[in-house]
Design a protein around this motif. Structure first.
Motif, PDB file in Angstrom:
ATOM      1  N   THR A  10       0.876  -1.064   0.005  1.00  0.00           N
ATOM      2  CA  THR A  10      -0.128  -0.149  -0.058  1.00  0.00           C
ATOM      3  C   THR A  10       0.839   1.308   0.007  1.00  0.00           C
ATOM      4  OG1 THR A  10      -0.211   0.704   2.379  1.00  0.00           O
ATOM      5  CG2 THR A  10      -1.441  -1.279   1.732  1.00  0.00           C
ATOM      6  N   GLU A  11       0.588   2.487   0.197  1.00  0.00           N
ATOM      7  CA  GLU A  11       1.251   3.590   0.089  1.00  0.00           C
ATOM      8  C   GLU A  11       2.208   3.723   1.390  1.00  0.00           C
ATOM      9  OE1 GLU A  11       1.914   6.312  -1.855  1.00  0.00           O
ATOM     10  OE2 GLU A  11       1.147   4.934  -3.087  1.00  0.00           O
ATOM     11  N   ASN A  12       1.766   2.874   2.363  1.00  0.00           N
ATOM     12  CA  ASN A  12       2.489   2.746   3.901  1.00  0.00           C
ATOM     13  C   ASN A  12       3.092   1.572   4.176  1.00  0.00           C
ATOM     14  OD1 ASN A  12       1.139   5.504   4.296  1.00  0.00           O
ATOM     15  ND2 ASN A  12      -0.905   4.451   4.308  1.00  0.00           N
ATOM     16  N   VAL A  13       2.916   0.799   3.072  1.00  0.00           N
ATOM     17  CA  VAL A  13       3.601  -0.720   3.577  1.00  0.00           C
ATOM     18  C   VAL A  13       4.332  -1.305   2.387  1.00  0.00           C
ATOM     19  CG1 VAL A  13       2.829  -3.182   4.306  1.00  0.00           C
ATOM     20  CG2 VAL A  13       1.511  -1.429   4.754  1.00  0.00           C
ATOM     21  N   THR A  14       5.659  -1.665   2.736  1.00  0.00           N
ATOM     22  CA  THR A  14       6.514  -2.257   1.734  1.00  0.00           C
ATOM     23  C   THR A  14       6.807  -3.695   1.967  1.00  0.00           C
ATOM     24  OG1 THR A  14       8.701  -1.367   2.712  1.00  0.00           O
ATOM     25  CG2 THR A  14       7.339  -0.114   0.933  1.00  0.00           C
ATOM     26  N   PHE A  15       7.262  -4.481   1.242  1.00  0.00           N
ATOM     27  CA  PHE A  15       7.656  -5.593   1.159  1.00  0.00           C
ATOM     28  C   PHE A  15       9.181  -6.028   0.406  1.00  0.00           C
ATOM     29  CE2 PHE A  15       7.851 -10.428  -0.303  1.00  0.00           C
ATOM     30  CZ  PHE A  15       7.816 -10.684   1.027  1.00  0.00           C
ATOM     31  N   SER A  16      10.109  -6.124   0.862  1.00  0.00           N
ATOM     32  CA  SER A  16      11.513  -6.189   0.199  1.00  0.00           C
ATOM     33  C   SER A  16      12.298  -7.573   0.221  1.00  0.00           C
ATOM     34  CB  SER A  16      12.403  -5.067   0.837  1.00  0.00           C
ATOM     35  OG  SER A  16      11.729  -3.765   0.801  1.00  0.00           O
ATOM     36  N   PHE A 193      -7.338  -7.948   2.820  1.00  0.00           N
ATOM     37  CA  PHE A 193      -6.916  -7.215   4.017  1.00  0.00           C
ATOM     38  C   PHE A 193      -6.919  -5.513   3.599  1.00  0.00           C
ATOM     39  CE2 PHE A 193      -3.696  -5.781   6.891  1.00  0.00           C
ATOM     40  CZ  PHE A 193      -4.599  -6.224   8.137  1.00  0.00           C
ATOM     41  N   TYR A 194      -5.842  -5.425   3.047  1.00  0.00           N
ATOM     42  CA  TYR A 194      -5.733  -3.876   2.692  1.00  0.00           C
ATOM     43  C   TYR A 194      -6.910  -3.175   1.879  1.00  0.00           C
ATOM     44  CZ  TYR A 194      -0.777  -4.949   4.316  1.00  0.00           C
ATOM     45  OH  TYR A 194       0.155  -5.318   4.807  1.00  0.00           O
ATOM     46  N   PRO A 195      -7.369  -1.989   2.607  1.00  0.00           N
ATOM     47  CA  PRO A 195      -8.668  -1.708   2.011  1.00  0.00           C
ATOM     48  C   PRO A 195      -8.666  -1.504   0.318  1.00  0.00           C
ATOM     49  CG  PRO A 195      -8.427  -0.515   3.853  1.00  0.00           C
ATOM     50  CD  PRO A 195      -7.170  -1.427   3.797  1.00  0.00           C
ATOM     51  N   SER A 227      -0.034  -8.987   2.103  1.00  0.00           N
ATOM     52  CA  SER A 227      -0.955  -9.515   3.221  1.00  0.00           C
ATOM     53  C   SER A 227      -0.727 -11.008   3.286  1.00  0.00           C
ATOM     54  CB  SER A 227      -2.151  -9.125   3.427  1.00  0.00           C
ATOM     55  OG  SER A 227      -3.458  -9.947   2.651  1.00  0.00           O
TER      56      SER A 227
ATOM     57  N   TRP B   4       9.959   5.245   8.735  1.00  0.00           N
ATOM     58  CA  TRP B   4       9.418   3.796   8.525  1.00  0.00           C
ATOM     59  C   TRP B   4      10.132   2.724   9.517  1.00  0.00           C
ATOM     60  CZ3 TRP B   4       6.693   2.047   3.951  1.00  0.00           C
ATOM     61  CH2 TRP B   4       6.511   2.894   2.988  1.00  0.00           C
ATOM     62  N   THR B  14      12.514  -8.105   3.987  1.00  0.00           N
ATOM     63  CA  THR B  14      12.027  -7.055   5.167  1.00  0.00           C
ATOM     64  C   THR B  14      10.736  -6.860   4.871  1.00  0.00           C
ATOM     65  OG1 THR B  14      12.669  -5.103   3.932  1.00  0.00           O
ATOM     66  CG2 THR B  14      14.277  -6.312   5.580  1.00  0.00           C
ATOM     67  N   SER B  16       7.981  -3.529   5.997  1.00  0.00           N
ATOM     68  CA  SER B  16       8.123  -2.026   6.451  1.00  0.00           C
ATOM     69  C   SER B  16       6.923  -1.501   6.406  1.00  0.00           C
ATOM     70  CB  SER B  16       9.005  -1.259   5.615  1.00  0.00           C
ATOM     71  OG  SER B  16      10.247  -1.913   5.615  1.00  0.00           O
ATOM     72  N   LYS B  18       4.900   2.282   7.247  1.00  0.00           N
ATOM     73  CA  LYS B  18       5.119   3.867   7.317  1.00  0.00           C
ATOM     74  C   LYS B  18       4.649   4.363   8.654  1.00  0.00           C
ATOM     75  CE  LYS B  18       4.844   7.965   4.677  1.00  0.00           C
ATOM     76  NZ  LYS B  18       4.013   8.827   3.552  1.00  0.00           N
ATOM     77  N   GLU B  40      -1.736   2.771   8.579  1.00  0.00           N
ATOM     78  CA  GLU B  40      -2.247   1.600   7.903  1.00  0.00           C
ATOM     79  C   GLU B  40      -2.554   0.723   8.939  1.00  0.00           C
ATOM     80  OE1 GLU B  40      -1.714   1.280   4.382  1.00  0.00           O
ATOM     81  OE2 GLU B  40      -3.478  -0.148   4.473  1.00  0.00           O
ATOM     82  N   PRO B 223      -1.563 -10.937   8.641  1.00  0.00           N
ATOM     83  CA  PRO B 223      -0.700 -10.112   7.663  1.00  0.00           C
ATOM     84  C   PRO B 223       0.748  -9.486   8.358  1.00  0.00           C
ATOM     85  CG  PRO B 223      -3.056  -9.680   7.182  1.00  0.00           C
ATOM     86  CD  PRO B 223      -2.787 -10.301   8.554  1.00  0.00           C
TER      87      PRO B 223
END
Lengths: 285, 285
Positions: A10-16, A193-195, A227, B4, B14, B16, B18, B40, B223
């Motif tokens: 989402t704008e506020n969650v990242t997966f790396s 899960f994420y809107p 998610s 973050w 990882t 992350s 925000k 979030e 999640p």
């Protein structure tokens, strides 16, 4: 030096994911295509920067999108796969001797070529004699077919970009017509899960409910998708995915699977209350 | 400016989030404690940098660790919660009028104090008259109890740091003794997906199998935990979690839940083949 692939869930969650190296980067007429090599997930494919599959967990998605409908319909002979240029769904389908014909409609030939070269794990069975690949727009392809397929698998990208048309009412209506009287359709249906994903999922579900007499949603644990809680749609003219499911018949086939089994089949249709509530809310078109 | 929070799910992955701002940062005798505010997930608690709960998805973990055993055992009166200083498990337990006594054993008083102040959503029912909080080491606490509890909930951190002792054979053996003849124990049991977590999960399962006549594993979609595929252990002296489960009896209680329902209960025990295989492999102690 460290190289990391990052996807915004989402704008506020990242997966790396830490990457050893990039194996391929190209731009087709439809999208950007990348293949990376990683320690944790093996090779993985992204389209326009979104995770499509990794060698480590693709078995979950492909087993669940294929074996669930195959275990419900008693006599699938002709299958249409829309999208799925990576070959993973076809790889699972060709394991059924009863299937006579598999039409794969992938809009982007470059995806198929790249997966054949870099992802032999999924693209391994595209040369099966029962498989015909059409490099066409799936939306247009289904318009021209009537009463042909026992099963349609919509193995699409997300509901924006090249995959957008595969989430429309018109498309689901044409799938209905392209199916035989006992036919069924499954599709990948995003996460609850994420809107931002849930809205797309609700919209797709509403359109499928409007198009098919039987419509249910099932789930799987897919760690590399947003998610990790992923949904599939099950739409059917005749067979109910749980009450018409014959577990012992599927088991006599003797197929070895890493995720799917007949108990998971039932369990996958048992949705959490919050997901059931989302599906019951009507999202106006 | 962007802030973050990043958690390493493995050396190569990882996740992350925000963060709007950090609400609390402290160090107790046992661990570092942080509370963050995010768009979030709302507020979230981390211990030693590991995600414990977020306001957005904690309902999944807490419903699944409480309602699954409560729906199996027909007459739970005395409950022991080990860990769980955030109060989420207690919040779900106090909804059962049949429960007479809840002992919460949390090693770290500061966790309880911080959650009371910053996470009223989970710590809301710690003042219920049936609840007694012991600020003690759970490992030592259970050594002193015999034939007392109908249910033990091991709501621990990960199997390293302060939570390590709660994954040992000695601890499970003492839980067995602290339970009544029909008692049962549930515990959070990590994820099956990443090898580093799966090894801990296998080890815990093996030790529980050695300590209890009935031992099963169930799953949920969480999640914000690594891979999103989380496992719980269900260990029991008498009741089987599926065959002794009375769905209509639980439904007559009329408890409103956001994740748990009686179909999810059955589905949660339907594990993917790869997870079943991991559980069947014997991991030497």
């Amino acid at each position: 030096m460290e190289l990391w692939f990052t996807e915004k869930h989402t704008e506020n969650v990242t997966f790396s994911i830490k990457v050893d190296r990039q194996l391929y980067c190209g731009r087709s007429d439809f999208q950007r295509i990348d293949i990376f090599e990683s320690k944790e997930f093996g090779r993985f494919l992204t389209l326009d920067g979104y995770m499509m599959l990794t060698e480590k967990d693709e078995f979950i998605y492909h087993e669940m999108i294929v074996h669930v409908p195959m275990a419900v319909h008693p006599a699938v002979k002709r299958v249409l796969v829309i999208g799925g240029g990576d070959g993973g769904a076809v790889r699972e389908l060709v394991r059924y001797p009863s299937i006579e014909q598999i039409d794969l409609v992938e809009i982007d030939r470059q995806v198929v070529d790249v997966c054949r070269k870099y992802l032999p794990q999924t693209a391994s069975r595209l040369d099966d004699p029962r498989v015909t690949i059409y490099y066409e727009d799936g939306l247009k392809f289904v318009r021209t077919r009537e009463n042909v397929y026992d099963l349609i698998i919509v193995d699409s990208t997300d509901p924006f970009g090249p995959g957008e048309g595969l989430f429309t009412k018109e498309f689901y209506g044409n799938c209905y017509k392209a199916l035989t009287a006992e036919g069924l359709m499954v599709n990948q249906q995003e996460s609850p899960f994420y809107p931002v994903d849930a809205i797309a999922m609700q919209r797709a579900h509403k359109r499928i409910v409007d198009s098919f007499p039987i419509s249910r949603v099932y789930q799987a644990h897919i760690p590399t998708y947003p998610s990790g809680h992923w949904l599939f749609g099950f739409a059917s003219k005749k067979y109910h995915p749980v009450t018409d499911f014959n577990d012992s018949k599927w088991e006599t086939l003797g197929l070895k699977t890493k995720y799917y089994n007949t108990k998971i089949h039932i369990g996958a249709f048992a949705l959490p209350n919050y997901v059931k509530n989302l599906l019951e809310e009507v999202e106006p078109d």
